[in-house]
Motif scaffolding. Structure first.
Motif, short mmCIF file in Angstrom:
data_model
loop_
_atom_site.label_atom_id
_atom_site.label_comp_id
_atom_site.label_asym_id
_atom_site.label_seq_id
_atom_site.Cartn_x
_atom_site.Cartn_y
_atom_site.Cartn_z
N UNK A 121 0.83 -1.21 0.00
CA UNK A 121 0.00 0.00 0.00
C UNK A 121 0.86 1.26 0.00
N UNK A 122 0.25 2.35 -0.45
CA UNK A 122 0.96 3.63 -0.45
C UNK A 122 1.14 4.09 0.99
N UNK A 123 2.32 4.58 1.31
CA UNK A 123 2.58 5.09 2.66
C UNK A 123 1.96 6.46 2.78
N UNK A 124 1.34 6.71 3.91
CA UNK A 124 0.74 8.01 4.15
C UNK A 124 1.84 9.02 4.41
N UNK A 125 1.75 10.16 3.77
CA UNK A 125 2.76 11.18 4.01
C UNK A 125 2.39 11.94 5.27
N UNK A 126 3.38 12.36 6.05
CA UNK A 126 3.07 13.09 7.28
C UNK A 126 2.44 14.44 6.97
N UNK A 127 1.55 14.88 7.84
CA UNK A 127 0.89 16.18 7.66
C UNK A 127 1.88 17.29 7.96
N UNK A 128 1.84 18.38 7.19
CA UNK A 128 2.75 19.49 7.48
C UNK A 128 2.40 20.14 8.81
N UNK A 143 7.52 2.73 -4.30
CA UNK A 143 6.32 2.92 -5.10
C UNK A 143 5.36 1.76 -4.88
N UNK A 144 4.06 2.05 -5.04
CA UNK A 144 3.08 0.98 -4.93
C UNK A 144 3.21 0.07 -6.13
N UNK A 145 2.55 -1.07 -6.07
CA UNK A 145 2.63 -2.02 -7.16
C UNK A 145 3.65 -3.11 -6.89
#
Length: 179
Positions: A121-128, A143-145
């Protein structure tokens, strides 16, 4: 003769029960002071998630699940199937997992975190931070896939060693779902 050997036998038995190191040198949990584990190291009780328990004709992980009923929190993922095990990650509500194994008491599930198609799965990016404008994102996660290797059969039972995160979660918070 027997009367002389009896006190000697009792003395030797009691000598074997003595604590080899004084209690003040030990820290809680029996670990000597100064020998604590680094956070990056697995705990001494870590237990790998096994795949291939169904045999060579079935997928490496036979079940799929979705995390739920967290009531606003997160589900800790641990490196062994018990409450005191080291936390290695956490799952959010509606996270998709592949169920690969269970603990003997059925309270814990050995899971691999993957998308519904079995890919990473795509990793969640941290909120600014508040008051800081978001800048162009630099990809830090793969990358996903990337195939996690849980949907195809494997030859035999073995510890999971693929690219996706694996660990143990409480079965109470994972609902089995159909594809």
């Amino acid at each position: 003769m027997k009367a002389a050997l009896l006190p000697l036998a009792i003395a030797l038995t009691l000598a074997g029960c003595a604590d080899p190191e004084p209690a003040q040198k030990r820290a809680p949990g029996g670990v000597q002071a100064g020998e604590r584990l680094d956070a990056a190291q697995p705990s001494p009780t870590a237990r790998a998630v096994n795949i291939g328990e169904g045999g060579a004709r079935f997928a490496a992980c036979q079940g799929r699940g979705r995390v739920g009923n967290l009531r606003g929190g997160t589900l800790p993922m641990r490196d062994a199937p018990f409450d005191d095990a080291k936390q290695i990650g956490e799952l959010t509500e509606d996270a998709h997992v592949f169920i690969c194994t269970r603990s003997l008491d059925q309270q814990w599930l050995g899971v691999v975190v993957a998308g519904e198609d079995g890919t990473k799965p795509a990793a969640a990016s941290p909120a600014p931070a508040e008051g800081i404008e978001p800048t162009a994102a630099v990809p830090t996660a793969p990358a996903t896939g990337v195939d996690c290797g849980v949907t195809a059969p494997v030859r035999g039972k073995r510890p999971y060693a693929g690219p996706c995160q694996s660990g143990w979660v409480e079965s109470t918070f994972v609902a089995v779902v159909a594809r």
